[in-house]
Design a protein around this motif. Structure first.
Motif, PDB file in Angstrom:
ATOM      1  N   TYR A 273      -1.626   8.523  56.779  1.00  0.00           N
ATOM      2  CA  TYR A 273      -2.133   9.669  56.026  1.00  0.00           C
ATOM      3  C   TYR A 273      -3.649   9.580  55.849  1.00  0.00           C
ATOM      4  O   TYR A 273      -4.377  10.523  56.150  1.00  0.00           O
ATOM      5  CB  TYR A 273      -1.449   9.761  54.659  1.00  0.00           C
ATOM      6  N   GLU A 274      -4.124   8.438  55.385  1.00  0.00           N
ATOM      7  CA  GLU A 274      -5.555   8.312  55.107  1.00  0.00           C
ATOM      8  C   GLU A 274      -6.386   8.098  56.364  1.00  0.00           C
ATOM      9  O   GLU A 274      -7.569   8.471  56.405  1.00  0.00           O
ATOM     10  CB  GLU A 274      -5.795   7.180  54.110  1.00  0.00           C
ATOM     11  N   ALA A 275      -5.805   7.517  57.413  1.00  0.00           N
ATOM     12  CA  ALA A 275      -6.558   7.266  58.639  1.00  0.00           C
ATOM     13  C   ALA A 275      -6.857   8.550  59.408  1.00  0.00           C
ATOM     14  O   ALA A 275      -7.798   8.588  60.210  1.00  0.00           O
ATOM     15  CB  ALA A 275      -5.784   6.302  59.537  1.00  0.00           C
ATOM     16  N   ASN A 276      -6.082   9.587  59.151  1.00  0.00           N
ATOM     17  CA  ASN A 276      -6.229  10.819  59.928  1.00  0.00           C
ATOM     18  C   ASN A 276      -6.688  12.017  59.113  1.00  0.00           C
ATOM     19  O   ASN A 276      -6.954  13.087  59.683  1.00  0.00           O
ATOM     20  CB  ASN A 276      -4.889  11.164  60.585  1.00  0.00           C
ATOM     21  N   ASN A 277      -6.740  11.871  57.798  1.00  0.00           N
ATOM     22  CA  ASN A 277      -7.052  13.005  56.939  1.00  0.00           C
ATOM     23  C   ASN A 277      -8.055  12.603  55.863  1.00  0.00           C
ATOM     24  O   ASN A 277      -7.929  11.538  55.266  1.00  0.00           O
ATOM     25  CB  ASN A 277      -5.772  13.523  56.263  1.00  0.00           C
ATOM     26  N   ALA A 278      -9.015  13.457  55.627  1.00  0.00           N
ATOM     27  CA  ALA A 278     -10.017  13.192  54.591  1.00  0.00           C
ATOM     28  C   ALA A 278      -9.447  13.586  53.236  1.00  0.00           C
ATOM     29  O   ALA A 278      -9.902  14.525  52.578  1.00  0.00           O
ATOM     30  CB  ALA A 278     -11.294  13.964  54.886  1.00  0.00           C
ATOM     31  N   ALA A 279      -8.406  12.890  52.827  1.00  0.00           N
ATOM     32  CA  ALA A 279      -7.728  13.166  51.557  1.00  0.00           C
ATOM     33  C   ALA A 279      -7.167  11.864  51.012  1.00  0.00           C
ATOM     34  O   ALA A 279      -6.839  10.945  51.771  1.00  0.00           O
ATOM     35  CB  ALA A 279      -6.607  14.182  51.760  1.00  0.00           C
ATOM     36  N   ALA A 280      -7.050  11.784  49.705  1.00  0.00           N
ATOM     37  CA  ALA A 280      -6.528  10.579  49.071  1.00  0.00           C
ATOM     38  C   ALA A 280      -5.007  10.548  49.134  1.00  0.00           C
ATOM     39  O   ALA A 280      -4.356  11.589  49.037  1.00  0.00           O
ATOM     40  CB  ALA A 280      -6.982  10.525  47.618  1.00  0.00           C
ATOM     41  N   PHE A 281      -4.445   9.352  49.290  1.00  0.00           N
ATOM     42  CA  PHE A 281      -2.992   9.166  49.267  1.00  0.00           C
ATOM     43  C   PHE A 281      -2.609   8.598  47.912  1.00  0.00           C
ATOM     44  O   PHE A 281      -3.112   7.550  47.500  1.00  0.00           O
ATOM     45  CB  PHE A 281      -2.548   8.221  50.378  1.00  0.00           C
ATOM     46  N   ILE A 282      -1.731   9.294  47.201  1.00  0.00           N
ATOM     47  CA  ILE A 282      -1.277   8.842  45.889  1.00  0.00           C
ATOM     48  C   ILE A 282       0.174   8.401  46.014  1.00  0.00           C
ATOM     49  O   ILE A 282       1.059   9.213  46.310  1.00  0.00           O
ATOM     50  CB  ILE A 282      -1.413   9.963  44.846  1.00  0.00           C
ATOM     51  N   GLU A 283       0.402   7.115  45.829  1.00  0.00           N
ATOM     52  CA  GLU A 283       1.756   6.565  45.967  1.00  0.00           C
ATOM     53  C   GLU A 283       2.488   6.715  44.636  1.00  0.00           C
ATOM     54  O   GLU A 283       2.299   5.937  43.711  1.00  0.00           O
ATOM     55  CB  GLU A 283       1.688   5.094  46.371  1.00  0.00           C
ATOM     56  N   GLN A 284       3.313   7.734  44.557  1.00  0.00           N
ATOM     57  CA  GLN A 284       4.049   7.994  43.324  1.00  0.00           C
ATOM     58  C   GLN A 284       5.242   8.889  43.616  1.00  0.00           C
ATOM     59  O   GLN A 284       5.210   9.745  44.506  1.00  0.00           O
ATOM     60  CB  GLN A 284       3.135   8.672  42.288  1.00  0.00           C
ATOM     61  N   ASP A 285       6.295   8.694  42.857  1.00  0.00           N
ATOM     62  CA  ASP A 285       7.464   9.559  42.928  1.00  0.00           C
ATOM     63  C   ASP A 285       7.097  10.882  42.255  1.00  0.00           C
ATOM     64  O   ASP A 285       6.648  10.905  41.103  1.00  0.00           O
ATOM     65  CB  ASP A 285       8.630   8.899  42.190  1.00  0.00           C
ATOM     66  N   VAL A 286       7.269  11.981  42.976  1.00  0.00           N
ATOM     67  CA  VAL A 286       6.907  13.294  42.432  1.00  0.00           C
ATOM     68  C   VAL A 286       7.696  13.597  41.160  1.00  0.00           C
ATOM     69  O   VAL A 286       7.216  14.320  40.280  1.00  0.00           O
ATOM     70  CB  VAL A 286       7.112  14.386  43.497  1.00  0.00           C
ATOM     71  N   LYS A 287       8.870  13.019  41.014  1.00  0.00           N
ATOM     72  CA  LYS A 287       9.661  13.256  39.803  1.00  0.00           C
ATOM     73  C   LYS A 287       8.978  12.708  38.551  1.00  0.00           C
ATOM     74  O   LYS A 287       9.259  13.153  37.444  1.00  0.00           O
ATOM     75  CB  LYS A 287      11.066  12.652  39.960  1.00  0.00           C
ATOM     76  N   THR A 288       8.091  11.724  38.707  1.00  0.00           N
ATOM     77  CA  THR A 288       7.388  11.152  37.562  1.00  0.00           C
ATOM     78  C   THR A 288       5.944  11.645  37.461  1.00  0.00           C
ATOM     79  O   THR A 288       5.211  11.228  36.571  1.00  0.00           O
ATOM     80  CB  THR A 288       7.373   9.616  37.646  1.00  0.00           C
ATOM     81  N   LEU A 289       5.552  12.519  38.359  1.00  0.00           N
ATOM     82  CA  LEU A 289       4.181  13.024  38.393  1.00  0.00           C
ATOM     83  C   LEU A 289       4.005  14.130  37.352  1.00  0.00           C
ATOM     84  O   LEU A 289       4.835  15.037  37.242  1.00  0.00           O
ATOM     85  CB  LEU A 289       3.884  13.574  39.789  1.00  0.00           C
TER      86      LEU A 289
END
Length: 361
Positions: free
Chosen positions: A50-66
């Motif tokens: 994700y981060e190697a190909n896109n200029a965006a941050a990767f957030i490692e989290q379960d969407v259910k707890t976001l």
């Protein structure tokens, strides 16, 4: 008098991609002119691609707890806010294979989490890509209720009609606070992109070996029996073309007639089949190469998912693992679909920006 800068603020779209995986939707949105600020996924393995190909941050989290508060902080004050994502619904999804047991209710619960975040964040725009079957489930009606106050449209898109070289149907939903105009994907009558268009230019490889310049361009080994089978297979044919001695036991049953594409070869001049998490396996569908005696490689699967040939899935000197990368590639949103979604939303926003300009003139 409004400046060019203020006009840009009214039309620039920034997005957060929920359930982002390795970045198929994100990459497509970026190619289509949307600025993606972050992707969210609980699978840590997705971080590197994700981060190697896109200029965006990767957030490692379960969407259910976001929380919505956390998501709102990801957006800047400038531009329009888009909440995007493909909530996994299948029992074999990333979210249900993350080391814990998960029933169908938990799978559908991810759609509900998406809806909750829409309520909490109140973005200007929403898009959800999903399996067509989600429309028949009560959770979809609940999701629609979470979109109260939005103009909403959805349809099932045949991906081969928009430039994806595979027969893949997906439900695509749009929601907007601006109005209903242009909230749908226009399917094209132009010539469909074929398997040949997508992968014919790649260097030939042998089953069980990788391209020396691209470790992702690797096909699994075939047993002696499966090598005989694929040599006896013709593009677009079925296992019925084989000598009876080569047929599997399941093929000899009456129920075997309902699986004609298993152990099949693709056709050069047609779109490929839907890429699945098992797309690297010759016996798992029509995943045989049209002319080389092997299943398609992981790189070919990624390119049939419209990832660019240079999309990095592996760190330097890392070896490809079929089951892992097959899951990541098969579960991804086709990049081209993400690009078309972005183009649709940008056109939609431009329409209402122009209408506002005419009213103010």
């Amino acid at each position: 008098m409004k400046t060019k800068e203020s006009k840009k603020k009214r039309t620039e779209i920034q997005a957060v991609d929920l359930f982002c995986g390795v970045g198929g939707l994100t990459h497509g949105l970026i190619l289509g002119g949307v600025k993606v600020v972050a992707g969210v996924d609980l699978d840590s393995i997705c971080r590197f691609p994700y981060e190697a190909n896109n200029a965006a941050a990767f957030i490692e989290q379960d969407v259910k707890t976001l929380s919505g508060k956390t998501v709102r902080k990801l957006f800047s004050e400038r531009g329009l806010k888009l909440l995007a994502g493909c909530a996994p619904c299948q029992p074999f999804s990333t979210y249900s294979r993350g080391g814990r047991k998960s029933g169908i209710n938990e799978d559908w619960e991810l759609v509900a989490s998406f809806g909750r975040l829409v309520r909490e964040v109140q973005p200007d725009l929403v898009t959800m890509e999903n399996v067509p079957q989600v429309e028949q489930h009560p959770v979809f009606q609940e999701f629609l209720s979470d979109l109260h106050g939005y103009h909403v449209s959805w349809s099932v898109v045949e991906c081969s009609s928009i430039g994806v070289p595979q027969t893949r149907k997906r439900l695509v939903l749009f929601a907007s606070k601006f109005g209903p105009e242009g909230l749908s994907i226009s399917e094209s009558n132009r010539r469909k992109v074929t398997v040949k268009d997508a992968i014919a230019h790649l260097r030939p490889v042998v089953a069980g070996q990788a391209d020396k310049k691209d470790p992702l361009h690797i096909a699994p080994r075939l047993s002696d029996l499966n090598m005989k089978r694929i040599k006896a297979s013709r593009p677009g044919g079925t296992w019925r073309d084989w000598h009876p001695s080569m047929r599997a036991a399941c093929h000899r049953k009456v129920s075997g007639d309902t699986y004609p594409s298993v152990y099949g070869r693709m056709e050069w001049n047609q779109p490929g089949p839907t890429m699945t998490t098992q797309c690297f396996g010759y016996g798992n569908g029509r995943f045989g190469h049209p002319e080389q005696d092997r299943a398609i490689t992981l790189r070919e699967a990624a390119m049939l998912q419209t990832f660019p040939v240079g999309y990095r899935f592996l760190k330097k000197d890392e070896k490809a693992k079929f089951s892992l990368l097959g899951r990541l590639i098969g579960n991804a949103v086709p990049v081209r679909l993400g690009e078309v979604i972005a183009e649709t939303l940008k056109s939609h926003v431009a329409f209402y920006a122009s209408a506002e300009k005419r009213e103010c003139a």
